[in-house]
Design a protein around this motif. Structure first.
Motif, short mmCIF file in Angstrom:
data_model
loop_
_atom_site.label_atom_id
_atom_site.label_comp_id
_atom_site.label_asym_id
_atom_site.label_seq_id
_atom_site.Cartn_x
_atom_site.Cartn_y
_atom_site.Cartn_z
N GLY A 76 0.81 -1.21 0.00
CA GLY A 76 0.00 0.00 0.00
C GLY A 76 0.84 1.25 0.00
N ALA A 77 1.93 1.26 0.76
CA ALA A 77 2.81 2.43 0.81
C ALA A 77 3.49 2.67 -0.53
N TRP A 78 4.01 1.59 -1.13
CA TRP A 78 4.68 1.77 -2.41
C TRP A 78 3.68 2.16 -3.50
N SER A 79 2.48 1.64 -3.41
CA SER A 79 1.44 2.04 -4.33
C SER A 79 1.14 3.53 -4.19
N ALA A 80 1.18 4.06 -2.95
CA ALA A 80 0.95 5.49 -2.74
C ALA A 80 2.05 6.32 -3.40
N VAL A 81 3.29 5.86 -3.32
CA VAL A 81 4.39 6.58 -3.98
C VAL A 81 4.19 6.60 -5.49
N PRO B 48 14.99 17.71 -10.89
CA PRO B 48 14.09 17.42 -9.76
C PRO B 48 13.65 15.96 -9.65
N SER B 49 13.88 15.19 -10.70
CA SER B 49 13.45 13.79 -10.65
C SER B 49 14.27 12.97 -9.65
N ALA B 50 15.38 13.53 -9.18
CA ALA B 50 16.18 12.82 -8.16
C ALA B 50 15.57 12.92 -6.77
N LEU B 51 14.60 13.81 -6.59
CA LEU B 51 14.10 14.12 -5.24
C LEU B 51 13.52 12.92 -4.49
N VAL C 164 6.00 12.88 2.49
CA VAL C 164 7.03 13.71 1.84
C VAL C 164 7.58 12.98 0.61
N VAL C 165 7.79 11.68 0.73
CA VAL C 165 8.25 10.90 -0.42
C VAL C 165 7.22 10.95 -1.55
N VAL C 166 5.93 10.85 -1.18
CA VAL C 166 4.87 10.93 -2.18
C VAL C 166 4.90 12.28 -2.88
N GLY D 13 7.54 14.17 -3.31
CA GLY D 13 8.69 14.14 -4.22
C GLY D 13 8.40 13.35 -5.48
N ALA D 14 7.67 12.24 -5.34
CA ALA D 14 7.27 11.46 -6.51
C ALA D 14 6.31 12.25 -7.40
N PHE D 15 5.45 13.07 -6.79
CA PHE D 15 4.54 13.94 -7.53
C PHE D 15 5.34 14.91 -8.42
N LEU D 16 6.39 15.51 -7.87
CA LEU D 16 7.23 16.42 -8.66
C LEU D 16 7.95 15.67 -9.77
N LEU D 17 8.44 14.47 -9.46
CA LEU D 17 9.07 13.65 -10.49
C LEU D 17 8.09 13.41 -11.65
N GLY D 18 6.84 13.11 -11.32
CA GLY D 18 5.85 12.85 -12.36
C GLY D 18 5.64 14.04 -13.26
N ILE D 19 5.55 15.24 -12.70
CA ILE D 19 5.40 16.45 -13.51
C ILE D 19 6.56 16.60 -14.47
#
Length: 415
Positions: free
Chosen positions: A263-268, A301-304, A317-319, A321-327
């Motif tokens: 569930g956590a990794w799915s959230a990321v 920013p994809s390294a975040l 916070v990790v989620v 960062g993954a949101f920014l990576l997606g953009i």
């Protein structure tokens, strides 16, 4: 400066029947593939006696054939009707994921069998990707390519959001076998939709050529003659090695050990997918005059998220960062695909995109193999920090190229 495009102009492309058919097929196919990372990762990790090394073997078996067959896929997509090539690839993917699901359902899961089914899926992707890149300019006018790529990205990213959420729920409630079965079904439906796509005879590319080797040589000439192209591909060959290690092995492992599981990794993954939806809006509206420069800068920013995972940041916070990576990755992808389709001759586009994919992915299997071993030998969080550093350094190196910094987009008259 960059131009901004009208939403009315953007959405007008949806009135084109062929484009909407391609959009529907692509969206459903990505929905199927969005179930696969969580389902396969936690399905394999849940097997008796399985560990990170087991997962590495299965993912490498999927990734390596995709790399090895990519050039052949490019030649096939330039020689034969791309509609037929895509349809075949989707149905092979359907068979591969149905086989994986059947193994998990029955409990018969010898590692060689899992690896063979995963390899079949990798071969299917090697055929699909070059054909998809080449078929878009056959359907979409040149001046609307960025819009077409962005709308295709919108459908794909919506599927990734839904798939990331639903796959985690499915794996948690009923197990990975059902999620893999859904993947196979979606690939089959996509293949059926592509079957109804009809292209005018004059845009089909099945003319005979002297030899496969000559085709590959001509495609290589087109590829290496563009500095911006081979420099960014070299950058991504290093980046993808780090991304494969982080997304394929280290991320699920850290989620299982420290963040609560699937569930956590799915959230990321969902955070990343939602970011790609925002990225579509940016990609639709923005027309940078130097698209490759902007695309490359967006890799920093994809390294975040990898940095955040490495320093044991809270899950939310990790989620983020993954949101920014997606953009960033979505805008990069639209700008990259559009530039490739505009700068490369149509008759060589699938072969050049195959060299692009091969170069970008060729170290991915190495990243998967190293990740599993490093996770056993050293701390997984330290390995995540290494992944973040690789992304930053490879991106900085690409910006040294004049071709990357100076390539300009063509100007089209306003409508």
């Amino acid at each position: 400066m960059a131009r901004v495009q009208s939403f009315r102009q953007d959405l007008g492309l949806l009135r084109d029947h062929r484009f909407t058919l391609l959009l529907s097929a692509r969206t459903i196919s990505v929905l199927g593939s969005a179930f696969a990372p969580v389902a396969l990762a936690f399905g394999v990790l849940g097997l008796p006696g399985a560990d990170a090394s087991t997962l590495s073997v299965v993912l490498t078996a999927q990734s390596l054939p995709m790399v090895l067959f990519m050039l052949v896929g490019g030649v096939i997509a330039d020689r034969f009707p791309r509609q037929l090539v895509m349809m075949t690839g989707e149905w092979v993917n359907c068979a591969a994921y149905a086989a994986l699901a059947a193994m998990l359902f029955t409990g018969w899961t010898p590692l060689p069998a899992l690896a063979t089914a995963a390899a079949l899926g990798g071969i299917a992707m090697a055929v699909l990707f070059p054909a998809l890149t080449g078929i878009i300019p056959e359907v979409v006018p040149a001046e609307r390519l960025q819009t077409g790529n962005a709308l295709l990205g919108l459908g794909a990213n919506t599927s990734r959001v839904a798939g990331a959420v639903l796959s985690g729920i499915t794996v948690t409630l009923v197990g990975g076998a059902w999620a893999l079965a859904v993947s196979g079904l979606m690939f089959g439906v996509s293949g059926l939709l592509i079957q109804f796509l009809r292209l005018p005879p004059h845009v089909r590319t099945g003319a005979a050529r002297p030899s496969v080797l000559r085709d590959l040589k001509d495609g290589w000439t087109e590829f290496r003659s563009r500095q911006w192209l081979w420099v960014v591909v070299a950058q991504f060959s290093i980046m993808i090695m780090a991304l494969q290690a982080a997304h394929g092995v280290l991320g699920p492992l850290l989620a299982k050990e420290h963040l609560g599981g699937a569930g956590a990794w799915s959230a990321v993954l969902a955070g990343e997918a939602v970011g790609t939806l925002v990225g579509v809006v940016v990609a639709l509206r923005l027309r940078p005059k130097r698209p490759i420069l902007i695309a490359t800068l967006l890799c920093f920013p994809s390294a975040l998220p990898y940095l955040l995972l490495g320093v044991d940041a809270p899950l939310w916070v990790v989620v983020a960062g993954a949101f920014l990576l997606g953009i960033c990755f979505d805008v990069f992808g639209v700008l990259w695909q559009t530039t490739l389709q505009r700068e490369v001759p149509p008759e060589a586009l699938s072969r050049v995109s195959a060299y692009d994919a091969l170069g970008s992915l060729m170290f991915g299997p190495l990243g998967l193999l190293l990740a599993g071993r490093l996770a056993v030998m050293v701390d997984a969080r330290s390995a995540m920090l290494v992944c973040a550093g690789v992304v930053v350094v490879s991106t900085a190196a690409a910006l040294l190229s004049p071709g990357v910094r100076n390539l300009r987009a063509p100007e089209f008259p306003a409508k």
